[in-house]
Each structure stands twice: as C-alpha cells, then as structure tokens.
Scaffold this motif. Structure first.
Motif, PDB file in Angstrom:
ATOM      1  N   VAL A   1       0.877  -1.164   0.000  1.00 17.45           N
ATOM      2  CA  VAL A   1       0.000   0.000   0.000  1.00 17.45           C
ATOM      3  C   VAL A   1       0.920   1.221   0.000  1.00 17.45           C
ATOM      4  CG1 VAL A   1      -0.317   0.066   2.517  1.00 17.45           C
ATOM      5  CG2 VAL A   1      -2.002   1.129   1.040  1.00 17.45           C
ATOM      6  N   LYS A   2       0.747   2.068  -1.016  1.00 19.87           N
ATOM      7  CA  LYS A   2       1.548   3.286  -1.119  1.00 19.87           C
ATOM      8  C   LYS A   2       0.999   4.328  -0.140  1.00 19.87           C
ATOM      9  CE  LYS A   2       1.114   3.426  -5.730  1.00 19.87           C
ATOM     10  NZ  LYS A   2       1.324   3.915  -7.101  1.00 19.87           N
TER      11      LYS A   2
ATOM     12  N   LEU B   1      -4.164  -1.621  -3.082  1.00 24.45           N
ATOM     13  CA  LEU B   1      -2.920  -2.381  -3.114  1.00 24.45           C
ATOM     14  C   LEU B   1      -2.280  -2.334  -4.491  1.00 24.45           C
ATOM     15  CD1 LEU B   1      -4.016  -5.531  -1.093  1.00 24.45           C
ATOM     16  CD2 LEU B   1      -2.719  -3.581  -0.285  1.00 24.45           C
ATOM     17  N   THR B   2      -0.946  -2.413  -4.509  1.00 25.71           N
ATOM     18  CA  THR B   2      -0.161  -2.441  -5.736  1.00 25.71           C
ATOM     19  C   THR B   2       0.708  -3.690  -5.681  1.00 25.71           C
ATOM     20  OG1 THR B   2      -0.092  -0.035  -5.747  1.00 25.71           O
ATOM     21  CG2 THR B   2       1.519  -1.167  -7.131  1.00 25.71           C
ATOM     22  N   SER B   3       0.675  -4.514  -6.730  1.00 27.84           N
ATOM     23  CA  SER B   3       1.478  -5.740  -6.781  1.00 27.84           C
ATOM     24  C   SER B   3       2.806  -5.469  -7.460  1.00 27.84           C
ATOM     25  CB  SER B   3       0.734  -6.828  -7.560  1.00 27.84           C
ATOM     26  OG  SER B   3      -0.466  -7.147  -6.931  1.00 27.84           O
ATOM     27  N   GLY B   4       3.822  -6.237  -7.078  1.00 25.90           N
ATOM     28  CA  GLY B   4       5.110  -6.098  -7.728  1.00 25.90           C
ATOM     29  C   GLY B   4       6.167  -6.977  -7.098  1.00 25.90           C
ATOM     30  N   THR B   5       7.387  -6.800  -7.577  1.00 29.54           N
ATOM     31  CA  THR B   5       8.541  -7.576  -7.132  1.00 29.54           C
ATOM     32  C   THR B   5       9.468  -6.679  -6.311  1.00 29.54           C
ATOM     33  OG1 THR B   5       8.383  -8.880  -9.152  1.00 29.54           O
ATOM     34  CG2 THR B   5      10.450  -9.023  -7.945  1.00 29.54           C
ATOM     35  N   VAL B   6       9.892  -7.167  -5.154  1.00 28.21           N
ATOM     36  CA  VAL B   6      10.750  -6.386  -4.254  1.00 28.21           C
ATOM     37  C   VAL B   6      12.133  -6.197  -4.876  1.00 28.21           C
ATOM     38  CG1 VAL B   6      11.847  -6.314  -1.979  1.00 28.21           C
ATOM     39  CG2 VAL B   6       9.528  -7.224  -2.215  1.00 28.21           C
ATOM     40  N   GLN B   7      12.525  -4.936  -4.994  1.00 28.05           N
ATOM     41  CA  GLN B   7      13.866  -4.603  -5.464  1.00 28.05           C
ATOM     42  C   GLN B   7      14.772  -4.263  -4.290  1.00 28.05           C
ATOM     43  OE1 GLN B   7      14.115  -1.562  -8.490  1.00 28.05           O
ATOM     44  NE2 GLN B   7      16.216  -1.069  -7.961  1.00 28.05           N
ATOM     45  N   LYS B   8      14.201  -3.567  -3.287  1.00 28.57           N
ATOM     46  CA  LYS B   8      15.010  -3.061  -2.182  1.00 28.57           C
ATOM     47  C   LYS B   8      14.148  -3.023  -0.924  1.00 28.57           C
ATOM     48  CE  LYS B   8      18.167   0.842  -1.554  1.00 28.57           C
ATOM     49  NZ  LYS B   8      18.581   2.129  -2.113  1.00 28.57           N
ATOM     50  N   ILE B   9      14.725  -3.388   0.214  1.00 30.51           N
ATOM     51  CA  ILE B   9      14.038  -3.297   1.501  1.00 30.51           C
ATOM     52  C   ILE B   9      14.503  -2.009   2.171  1.00 30.51           C
ATOM     53  CG2 ILE B   9      13.676  -4.391   3.743  1.00 30.51           C
ATOM     54  CD1 ILE B   9      14.319  -7.083   2.326  1.00 30.51           C
ATOM     55  N   LEU B  10      13.568  -1.112   2.452  1.00 30.46           N
ATOM     56  CA  LEU B  10      13.909   0.214   2.957  1.00 30.46           C
ATOM     57  C   LEU B  10      13.866   0.318   4.484  1.00 30.46           C
ATOM     58  CD1 LEU B  10      11.951   2.287   0.303  1.00 30.46           C
ATOM     59  CD2 LEU B  10      14.363   1.657   0.278  1.00 30.46           C
ATOM     60  N   THR B  11      13.045  -0.491   5.143  1.00 26.00           N
ATOM     61  CA  THR B  11      12.950  -0.456   6.600  1.00 26.00           C
ATOM     62  C   THR B  11      14.198  -1.087   7.199  1.00 26.00           C
ATOM     63  OG1 THR B  11      10.543  -0.590   6.545  1.00 26.00           O
ATOM     64  CG2 THR B  11      11.596  -1.218   8.610  1.00 26.00           C
ATOM     65  N   LYS B  12      14.836  -0.378   8.116  1.00 24.17           N
ATOM     66  CA  LYS B  12      16.071  -0.870   8.740  1.00 24.17           C
ATOM     67  C   LYS B  12      15.796  -1.751   9.962  1.00 24.17           C
ATOM     68  CE  LYS B  12      18.862   1.393   6.014  1.00 24.17           C
ATOM     69  NZ  LYS B  12      18.982   0.741   4.719  1.00 24.17           N
TER      70      LYS B  12
ATOM     71  N   GLY C   1       4.008  -2.547   8.738  1.00 19.03           N
ATOM     72  CA  GLY C   1       4.525  -3.289   7.596  1.00 19.03           C
ATOM     73  C   GLY C   1       5.895  -2.778   7.190  1.00 19.03           C
ATOM     74  N   ILE C   2       6.654  -3.650   6.553  1.00 18.45           N
ATOM     75  CA  ILE C   2       8.015  -3.318   6.120  1.00 18.45           C
ATOM     76  C   ILE C   2       7.935  -2.499   4.835  1.00 18.45           C
ATOM     77  CG2 ILE C   2      10.224  -4.291   5.383  1.00 18.45           C
ATOM     78  CD1 ILE C   2       9.519  -4.754   8.375  1.00 18.45           C
ATOM     79  N   LYS C   3       8.673  -1.384   4.795  1.00 14.48           N
ATOM     80  CA  LYS C   3       8.670  -0.521   3.616  1.00 14.48           C
ATOM     81  C   LYS C   3       9.667  -1.057   2.593  1.00 14.48           C
ATOM     82  CE  LYS C   3       8.031   3.959   3.947  1.00 14.48           C
ATOM     83  NZ  LYS C   3       8.258   5.404   4.176  1.00 14.48           N
ATOM     84  N   VAL C   4       9.196  -1.200   1.347  1.00 14.64           N
ATOM     85  CA  VAL C   4      10.036  -1.717   0.269  1.00 14.64           C
ATOM     86  C   VAL C   4       9.902  -0.856  -0.975  1.00 14.64           C
ATOM     87  CG1 VAL C   4       9.877  -4.117   1.071  1.00 14.64           C
ATOM     88  CG2 VAL C   4       8.246  -3.281  -0.625  1.00 14.64           C
ATOM     89  N   MET C   5      10.867  -1.014  -1.879  1.00 16.46           N
ATOM     90  CA  MET C   5      10.771  -0.422  -3.204  1.00 16.46           C
ATOM     91  C   MET C   5      10.596  -1.574  -4.188  1.00 16.46           C
ATOM     92  SD  MET C   5      13.508   1.761  -5.469  1.00 16.46           S
ATOM     93  CE  MET C   5      13.361   3.251  -4.500  1.00 16.46           C
ATOM     94  N   LEU C   6       9.597  -1.441  -5.051  1.00 15.78           N
ATOM     95  CA  LEU C   6       9.371  -2.446  -6.077  1.00 15.78           C
ATOM     96  C   LEU C   6      10.262  -2.178  -7.278  1.00 15.78           C
ATOM     97  CD1 LEU C   6       5.463  -2.622  -6.015  1.00 15.78           C
ATOM     98  CD2 LEU C   6       7.095  -3.984  -4.706  1.00 15.78           C
ATOM     99  N   LYS C   7      10.408  -3.167  -8.150  1.00 12.02           N
ATOM    100  CA  LYS C   7      11.224  -2.990  -9.356  1.00 12.02           C
ATOM    101  C   LYS C   7      10.668  -1.887 -10.244  1.00 12.02           C
ATOM    102  CE  LYS C   7      13.611  -7.305  -9.413  1.00 12.02           C
ATOM    103  NZ  LYS C   7      14.111  -8.440 -10.147  1.00 12.02           N
ATOM    104  N   SER C   8       9.377  -1.585 -10.104  1.00 16.71           N
ATOM    105  CA  SER C   8       8.746  -0.505 -10.871  1.00 16.71           C
ATOM    106  C   SER C   8       9.111   0.872 -10.321  1.00 16.71           C
ATOM    107  CB  SER C   8       7.228  -0.681 -10.849  1.00 16.71           C
ATOM    108  OG  SER C   8       6.755  -0.583  -9.515  1.00 16.71           O
ATOM    109  N   GLY C   9       9.776   0.906  -9.133  1.00  9.67           N
ATOM    110  CA  GLY C   9      10.156   2.169  -8.509  1.00  9.67           C
ATOM    111  C   GLY C   9       9.154   2.645  -7.471  1.00  9.67           C
ATOM    112  N   GLU C  10       8.023   1.970  -7.354  1.00 12.73           N
ATOM    113  CA  GLU C  10       7.001   2.364  -6.380  1.00 12.73           C
ATOM    114  C   GLU C  10       7.444   1.942  -4.977  1.00 12.73           C
ATOM    115  OE1 GLU C  10       2.898   1.958  -8.745  1.00 12.73           O
ATOM    116  OE2 GLU C  10       4.163   0.175  -8.795  1.00 12.73           O
ATOM    117  N   VAL C  11       7.091   2.776  -3.987  1.00 11.88           N
ATOM    118  CA  VAL C  11       7.483   2.541  -2.603  1.00 11.88           C
ATOM    119  C   VAL C  11       6.225   2.431  -1.752  1.00 11.88           C
ATOM    120  CG1 VAL C  11       8.664   3.522  -0.589  1.00 11.88           C
ATOM    121  CG2 VAL C  11       9.673   3.759  -2.871  1.00 11.88           C
TER     122      VAL C  11
END
Length: 64
Positions: A17-18, A27-38, A45-55
């Motif tokens: 969810v953006k 909701l937005t579906s996608g593939t995790v590129q990067k995990i942003l939550t430390k 929920g854990i904040k991630v960046m999808l391969k599409s660039g959406e966070v």
C-alpha cells in the motif's frame, strides 16, 4: 508476517500500500527490489521499493 523484515526477501512477489493510498487501502502488486525499513519489525509493515520504482509498506507476501 508482513511486519517482520526477515520474512521479506529480494525478488519476492508482494502487495504493497503506497502512502497516498493508505486511507483507501488500494494495493499495488510487484517484485521487491530493495528493503527500505532498517528495523527488524515495523507495526505498519516493512517498507520496500518495487522494481517498478514504487514505494510502500508490504501488506501481503504472494511468493518468496
């Protein structure tokens, strides 16, 4: 499950969810590129960046 960083893997299929959709819950579906939550755990929920660039924060893990 989606609140623990250890459960989120790179290249996993997830639904996020953006920030601008938190009220509607859209909701937005996608593939995790990067995990942003430390931190290991985050209550919203854990904040991630999808391969599409959406966070956004992971709401559902579709596949790892």
């Amino acid at each position: 499950m989606n609140t623990q960083r250890k459960n989120i893997k790179l290249n996993a299929q997830v639904e996020i969810v953006k920030k601008q959709h938190q009220q509607s819950g859209e909701l937005t579906s996608g593939t995790v590129q990067k995990i942003l939550t430390k931190s290991a755990i985050h209550p919203h929920g854990i904040k991630v960046m999808l391969k599409s660039g959406e966070v956004g924060r992971v709401k559902t893990i579709i596949s790892t």
